[in-house]
Scaffold this active site. Sequence first.
Site, PDB file in Angstrom:
ATOM      1  N   GLU A 175       0.840  -1.198   0.000  1.00  0.00           N
ATOM      2  CA  GLU A 175       0.000   0.000   0.000  1.00  0.00           C
ATOM      3  C   GLU A 175       0.876   1.249   0.000  1.00  0.00           C
ATOM      4  O   GLU A 175       2.032   1.212   0.432  1.00  0.00           O
ATOM      5  CB  GLU A 175      -0.890   0.009   1.257  1.00  0.00           C
ATOM      6  CG  GLU A 175      -2.369  -0.196   0.977  1.00  0.00           C
ATOM      7  CD  GLU A 175      -3.046   1.025   0.370  1.00  0.00           C
ATOM      8  OE1 GLU A 175      -2.610   1.522  -0.702  1.00  0.00           O
ATOM      9  OE2 GLU A 175      -4.026   1.484   0.956  1.00  0.00           O
TER      10      GLU A 175
ATOM     11  N   ASP B 105      -3.438   6.320   6.577  1.00  0.00           N
ATOM     12  CA  ASP B 105      -3.874   7.582   7.169  1.00  0.00           C
ATOM     13  C   ASP B 105      -4.741   7.255   8.383  1.00  0.00           C
ATOM     14  O   ASP B 105      -4.249   7.148   9.500  1.00  0.00           O
ATOM     15  CB  ASP B 105      -4.614   8.383   6.088  1.00  0.00           C
ATOM     16  CG  ASP B 105      -5.040   9.761   6.548  1.00  0.00           C
ATOM     17  OD1 ASP B 105      -4.713  10.141   7.689  1.00  0.00           O
ATOM     18  OD2 ASP B 105      -5.701  10.473   5.776  1.00  0.00           O
TER      19      ASP B 105
ATOM     20  N   GLY C 291      -6.231   4.393   8.666  1.00  0.00           N
ATOM     21  CA  GLY C 291      -6.088   2.954   8.870  1.00  0.00           C
ATOM     22  C   GLY C 291      -7.272   2.153   8.343  1.00  0.00           C
ATOM     23  O   GLY C 291      -7.257   0.924   8.350  1.00  0.00           O
TER      24      GLY C 291
HETATM   25  P1  IMP Z   1      -6.933   5.518   5.122  1.00  0.00           P
HETATM   26  O1  IMP Z   1      -7.511   6.720   5.810  1.00  0.00           O
HETATM   27  O2  IMP Z   1      -5.774   4.953   5.900  1.00  0.00           O
HETATM   28  O3  IMP Z   1      -7.995   4.499   4.833  1.00  0.00           O
HETATM   29  O4  IMP Z   1      -6.379   6.014   3.734  1.00  0.00           O
HETATM   30  C1  IMP Z   1      -7.229   5.967   2.628  1.00  0.00           C
HETATM   31  C2  IMP Z   1      -6.560   6.367   1.367  1.00  0.00           C
HETATM   32  O5  IMP Z   1      -6.528   7.782   1.346  1.00  0.00           O
HETATM   33  C3  IMP Z   1      -5.129   5.940   1.123  1.00  0.00           C
HETATM   34  O6  IMP Z   1      -5.012   4.667   0.553  1.00  0.00           O
HETATM   35  C4  IMP Z   1      -4.703   6.993   0.117  1.00  0.00           C
HETATM   36  O7  IMP Z   1      -5.136   6.627  -1.186  1.00  0.00           O
HETATM   37  C5  IMP Z   1      -5.465   8.202   0.559  1.00  0.00           C
HETATM   38  N1  IMP Z   1      -4.642   9.113   1.358  1.00  0.00           N
HETATM   39  C6  IMP Z   1      -4.659   9.318   2.674  1.00  0.00           C
HETATM   40  N2  IMP Z   1      -3.782  10.272   3.014  1.00  0.00           N
HETATM   41  C7  IMP Z   1      -3.187  10.663   1.880  1.00  0.00           C
HETATM   42  C8  IMP Z   1      -2.162  11.647   1.567  1.00  0.00           C
HETATM   43  O8  IMP Z   1      -1.610  12.347   2.440  1.00  0.00           O
HETATM   44  N3  IMP Z   1      -1.838  11.765   0.260  1.00  0.00           N
HETATM   45  C9  IMP Z   1      -2.401  11.027  -0.735  1.00  0.00           C
HETATM   46  N4  IMP Z   1      -3.340  10.105  -0.483  1.00  0.00           N
HETATM   47  C10 IMP Z   1      -3.731   9.935   0.807  1.00  0.00           C
HETATM   48 MG    MG Z   2      -4.579   4.769  -2.121  1.00  0.00          MG
END
Ligand code: IMP
Ligand code: MG
Length: 179
Positions: free
Chosen positions: A100, A104, A106
């Site tokens: 991955e 962010d 999670g």
């Molecule tokens: P999650 O919040 O961990 O589920 O992250 C979801 C998705 O948001 C990640 O797989 C990225 O595609 C996108 N994402 C989160 N933070 C960033 C960032 O700082 N830059 C670019 N994409 C991000």
């Molecule tokens: Mg992504």
Amino acid sequence: MIGADEVSRVLVAKESIDSRVTELADQISRDYQEVERVLVVSILRGAFIFTADLTRRLAIPHIVDFMAVTSYGKSTSSGEVRIVSDLRESIEDEHVLIIEDIVDSGNTIGYLRRIFDGRNPASVKTCVMVVKQRPGMDMSVDYVGFEIPDVWVVGYGLDYEDRLRTLPYIGELRQDIYK
Ligand code: IMP
Ligand code: MG
């Protein structure tokens, strides 16, 4: 460089990415020495560059497959994840390594773990290029490239509204653009 004026600072330079990817590939190659092969699952679109660099440095037998996922909501993380394009092959009895781009909230990595655990693989591990440091978060990722502050980052596969993915470094997006 295209888009570079939208970046307020470089968080991880190209050279640091390069040496860290080599370290990760070495560590993964050691950890999987005993298995017949690894099924590398690259999560599109963000992980495509990281996957290309990492897999070319693996010293163990492996195959690569792709899964495209999206989280509802445009550029920020909204919590719900959807599979846009699933794997081509079954993962049954395979040693799966999920690649991955970023953790962010999670949500995405947690969702992927649940999906993969339910498909009877031999094992599942996760490898993430960058993990955001957020208070109180305990995200179990097996291989982490870098921990970064909780800001929006672009480059090395990471986008802002689908742009800036191909910058060679990981940079912080100017806050006036995303806030
Ligand atoms: P999650 O919040 O961990 O589920 O992250 C979801 C998705 O948001 C990640 O797989 C990225 O595609 C996108 N994402 C989160 N933070 C960033 C960032 O700082 N830059 C670019 N994409 C991000
Ligand atoms: Mg992504």
